[in-house]
Motif scaffolding. Structure first.
Motif, PDB file in Angstrom:
ATOM      1  N   ALA A 131      -0.549  -1.647  -8.523  1.00 17.10           N
ATOM      2  CA  ALA A 131      -0.263  -2.650  -7.468  1.00 17.10           C
ATOM      3  C   ALA A 131       0.071  -3.950  -8.017  1.00 17.10           C
ATOM      4  CB  ALA A 131      -1.018  -2.652  -6.161  1.00 17.10           C
ATOM      5  N   THR A 132      -0.933  -4.393  -8.802  1.00 20.60           N
ATOM      6  CA  THR A 132      -0.827  -5.610  -9.560  1.00 20.60           C
ATOM      7  C   THR A 132      -0.042  -6.034 -10.571  1.00 20.60           C
ATOM      8  OG1 THR A 132      -3.374  -5.817  -8.679  1.00 20.60           O
ATOM      9  CG2 THR A 132      -2.428  -7.629 -10.377  1.00 20.60           C
ATOM     10  N   ALA A 181       1.891   9.907   1.725  1.00 21.39           N
ATOM     11  CA  ALA A 181       0.802   9.149   2.433  1.00 21.39           C
ATOM     12  C   ALA A 181       0.836   9.298   3.799  1.00 21.39           C
ATOM     13  CB  ALA A 181       0.832   7.909   1.991  1.00 21.39           C
ATOM     14  N   LEU A 182      -0.536   9.385   4.397  1.00 18.87           N
ATOM     15  CA  LEU A 182      -0.603   8.923   5.746  1.00 18.87           C
ATOM     16  C   LEU A 182      -0.977   7.615   6.023  1.00 18.87           C
ATOM     17  CD1 LEU A 182      -0.769  10.451   8.591  1.00 18.87           C
ATOM     18  CD2 LEU A 182      -3.149  11.578   7.877  1.00 18.87           C
ATOM     19  N   SER A 204       0.953  -1.218  -0.007  1.00 18.40           N
ATOM     20  CA  SER A 204       0.016  -0.181  -0.135  1.00 18.40           C
ATOM     21  C   SER A 204       0.963   1.237  -0.039  1.00 18.40           C
ATOM     22  CB  SER A 204      -0.819   0.032   1.150  1.00 18.40           C
ATOM     23  OG  SER A 204      -0.136   0.314   2.457  1.00 18.40           O
ATOM     24  N   ILE A 205       1.856   1.240   0.550  1.00 19.02           N
ATOM     25  CA  ILE A 205       3.067   2.414   0.804  1.00 19.02           C
ATOM     26  C   ILE A 205       3.932   2.224  -0.505  1.00 19.02           C
ATOM     27  CG2 ILE A 205       4.647   3.437   2.017  1.00 19.02           C
ATOM     28  CD1 ILE A 205       2.227   3.819   3.418  1.00 19.02           C
ATOM     29  N   PHE A 206       4.349   1.241  -0.740  1.00 20.63           N
ATOM     30  CA  PHE A 206       5.457   1.178  -1.898  1.00 20.63           C
ATOM     31  C   PHE A 206       4.974   1.221  -3.270  1.00 20.63           C
ATOM     32  CE2 PHE A 206       8.956  -1.480  -4.249  1.00 20.63           C
ATOM     33  CZ  PHE A 206       9.961  -0.686  -3.858  1.00 20.63           C
ATOM     34  N   ASN A 207       3.489   1.310  -3.402  1.00 22.09           N
ATOM     35  CA  ASN A 207       2.805   1.277  -4.611  1.00 22.09           C
ATOM     36  C   ASN A 207       3.018   2.795  -4.981  1.00 22.09           C
ATOM     37  OD1 ASN A 207       1.404   0.432  -6.857  1.00 22.09           O
ATOM     38  ND2 ASN A 207      -0.585   1.218  -5.912  1.00 22.09           N
ATOM     39  N   HIS A 229      -2.349  16.013  -8.862  1.00 23.13           N
ATOM     40  CA  HIS A 229      -0.940  15.873  -8.048  1.00 23.13           C
ATOM     41  C   HIS A 229       0.102  15.199  -8.663  1.00 23.13           C
ATOM     42  CE1 HIS A 229      -3.541  17.515  -4.866  1.00 23.13           C
ATOM     43  NE2 HIS A 229      -4.344  16.262  -5.024  1.00 23.13           N
ATOM     44  N   GLU A 230      -0.028  15.483  -9.886  1.00 24.64           N
ATOM     45  CA  GLU A 230       0.716  14.821 -11.297  1.00 24.64           C
ATOM     46  C   GLU A 230       2.274  14.566 -10.655  1.00 24.64           C
ATOM     47  OE1 GLU A 230       1.684  14.669 -15.666  1.00 24.64           O
ATOM     48  OE2 GLU A 230       0.287  15.966 -15.092  1.00 24.64           O
ATOM     49  N   ASP A 231       2.659  15.586 -10.264  1.00 30.66           N
ATOM     50  CA  ASP A 231       4.283  15.682  -9.940  1.00 30.66           C
ATOM     51  C   ASP A 231       4.614  15.149  -8.529  1.00 30.66           C
ATOM     52  OD1 ASP A 231       4.641  17.290 -12.211  1.00 30.66           O
ATOM     53  OD2 ASP A 231       4.786  19.260 -11.162  1.00 30.66           O
ATOM     54  N   LYS A 232       3.536  14.664  -7.982  1.00 32.76           N
ATOM     55  CA  LYS A 232       3.843  14.039  -6.548  1.00 32.76           C
ATOM     56  C   LYS A 232       3.709  12.495  -6.750  1.00 32.76           C
ATOM     57  CE  LYS A 232       2.569  15.156  -1.767  1.00 32.76           C
ATOM     58  NZ  LYS A 232       3.709  16.035  -1.565  1.00 32.76           N
ATOM     59  N   PHE A 233       3.074  12.159  -7.705  1.00 33.04           N
ATOM     60  CA  PHE A 233       2.971  10.633  -7.950  1.00 33.04           C
ATOM     61  C   PHE A 233       3.097  10.456  -9.437  1.00 33.04           C
ATOM     62  CE2 PHE A 233      -0.133  12.189  -4.572  1.00 33.04           C
ATOM     63  CZ  PHE A 233       0.429  11.410  -3.761  1.00 33.04           C
ATOM     64  N   PRO A 234       4.523  10.484  -9.557  1.00 34.83           N
ATOM     65  CA  PRO A 234       4.725   9.958 -11.160  1.00 34.83           C
ATOM     66  C   PRO A 234       4.591   8.677 -11.301  1.00 34.83           C
ATOM     67  CG  PRO A 234       6.813  10.302  -9.619  1.00 34.83           C
ATOM     68  CD  PRO A 234       5.691  10.794  -8.884  1.00 34.83           C
ATOM     69  N   GLY A 235       4.733   7.629 -10.502  1.00 34.43           N
ATOM     70  CA  GLY A 235       4.605   6.227 -10.573  1.00 34.43           C
ATOM     71  C   GLY A 235       3.106   5.889 -11.249  1.00 34.43           C
TER      72      GLY A 235
END
Length: 443
Positions: free
Chosen positions: A279-280, A165-166, A107-110, A247-253
């Protein structure tokens, strides 16, 4: 069987379930057999699935067509159970995973990579705390722990420009703090990050975190969802509400092209299914951690009675907590169903009928040694490294799961040295209380 991949299956299940109660979803959610198909969800115990041309297989690997091709990525049994859990939580998509610990990690590493940071409540399961503080640090992903009962301004100090993330637990294991989900959701969204909530103890029968603003929910399905202590497992559910592209720049993955899929971008290609798709097809593809179809089948059997078992757990736990609170040998009792509990009002706001879970924690006036003597004197309740199944069980965290810590370190972690974690089962409450009474009489 109609071949649909995990994304479409989950989204179709959500449409089917719009007018179904939780009780009906527990029994019939996720699997909707057509003419001539099995009434009961079958076990697709196969690693692979056959196709007629190489082009058909190629399109599956490019994520251009729907279908199953390798169980490490997706399996019909697993996906049907994931769809049921997604519907129970009110999410748009879900994925099963091999354990609750793996669910926490994925959940975090994604959404985090080397150099990133996230914030977590400090009152979380000890294994998760170590995963975040020690193991993920080796991946150059840092965490800051906060007191979830602190005010918003204090918690906000932990956020950084690279925070992604929180994280928190609805009901903390083992100290049973109750999370103010709306407060945490507001903090997360103010800082443009998703709120990830572990809802293992409450289950969607008692609490649906998405209704209070959470974005992603995870479970150790090993606990109440399985209900029988037969299968280790986990699940990740996405609400579909967090806008990754805003928030495109924050979550490039999630928003930028993935070179391992010829430049495909998950957010633009899969919309509300982006988080679970990534994730899958990326994390599960590379790291594994898939549950076996047999375990998913057993999990589904447990889910079919979740709506019956959870209220019984809570009713029994309430009676146990009330008995303990009145016993002169008991120093303290922690259960949010007690009017004396600091989380009583919050529990009544967030949990159905004010019910939290079937776990009660307490300490005895004689301290740590008396707690151990009490546990060893129990007959019905078993000493096991488990919690939240049909059978009553007990654990002394200071001597078992947290035994490497000193008393000072235990207190700092919120685990009192005399804390007894008592997981109340669904047996006759009279028998459970009789067992507690006879054990108390021996100390």
């Amino acid at each position: 069987m109609k071949n649909v991949n995990f994304r479409l299956l989950n989204l179709e299940s959500e449409k089917m379930s719009e007018n179904m109660s939780l009780e009906t979803l527990c029994v019939q959610g996720g699997w909707n057999p057509k003419k001539g198909e099995p009434r009961v969800l079958p076990i697709y115990q196969s690693t692979t699935f056959r196709y007629e041309t190489s082009d058909q297989m190629a399109r599956l690997f490019d994520l251009k067509d729907s279908g199953y091709f390798y169980t490490r990525l997706q399996n019909p049994t697993n996906d049907a159970v994931a769809a049921k859990i997604a519907a129970l939580e009110g999410g748009v998509a879900a994925m099963l995973i091999s354990s609750g610990q793996a669910a926490s990690f994925y959940s975090i590493f994604n959404i985090c990579e080397a150099g990133d940071h996230f914030v977590s409540a400090s009152a979380i399961y000890g294994g998760t705390f170590n995963l975040f503080a020690v193991t993920m640090k080796k991946l150059s992903i840092e965490v800051s722990f906060v007191d979830q009962d602190a005010d918003e301004a204090e918690i906000a100090k932990a956020f950084r420009p690279n925070t992604k993330a929180l994280f928190a637990e609805t009901i903390a294991n083992p100290i049973l703090k109750v999370l103010d989900i709306e407060k945490f959701a507001h903090i997360a969204h103010t800082h443009n990050v998703p709120l990830i909530v572990d809802n293992t103890f409450a289950t969607p029968i008692n609490c649906r975190p998405f209704e209070f603003g959470a974005d992603i929910v995870i479970h150790s399905t090993t606990k109440y969802m399985d209900g029988h202590a037969t299968s280790v497992g986990g699940c990740i559910v996405d609400s579909g509400n967090f806008d990754w592209e805003a928030h495109e720049d924050k979550f490039p993955g999630l928003t930028q092209p993935d070179p391992s899929y010829h430049g495909l971008a998950y957010s633009s290609s899969f919309g509300k299914g982006a988080y679970i798709t990534k994730a899958t097809v990326q994390l599960m593809r590379d790291l594994g951690s898939i549950p076996s179809p047999q375990n998913a089948f057993l999990l589904n059997i447990g889910l079919e009675t979740l709506h019956l078992r959870v209220p019984r757990h809570c009713e029994n736990a309430q009676k146990v907590a009330e008995f303990l609170e009145k016993n002169e040998k008991v120093a303290w009792v922690n259960y949010s169903g007690l009017p004396s509990n600091k989380y009583y009002a919050l529990a009544r706001k967030q949990f159905k009928n004010g019910h939290s879970c079937g776990v009660v924690t307490f300490g005895l006036k004689g301290g740590r040694e008396e707690s151990l003597r009490f546990i060893d004197s129990l007959k019905l309740a078993a000493i096991v490294t488990h919690v939240a199944d049909a059978r009553t069980c007990v654990l002394h965290p200071a001597s078992h799961t947290h035994r490497q810590l000193s008393d000072e370190q235990l207190i700092a972690a919120g685990v009192q040295p005399d804390l007894i974690r008592f997981s109340v089962g669904i047996e006759d409450p009279t028998d459970i209380i009789s067992d507690i009474r006879q054990a108390l009489e021996k100390i």
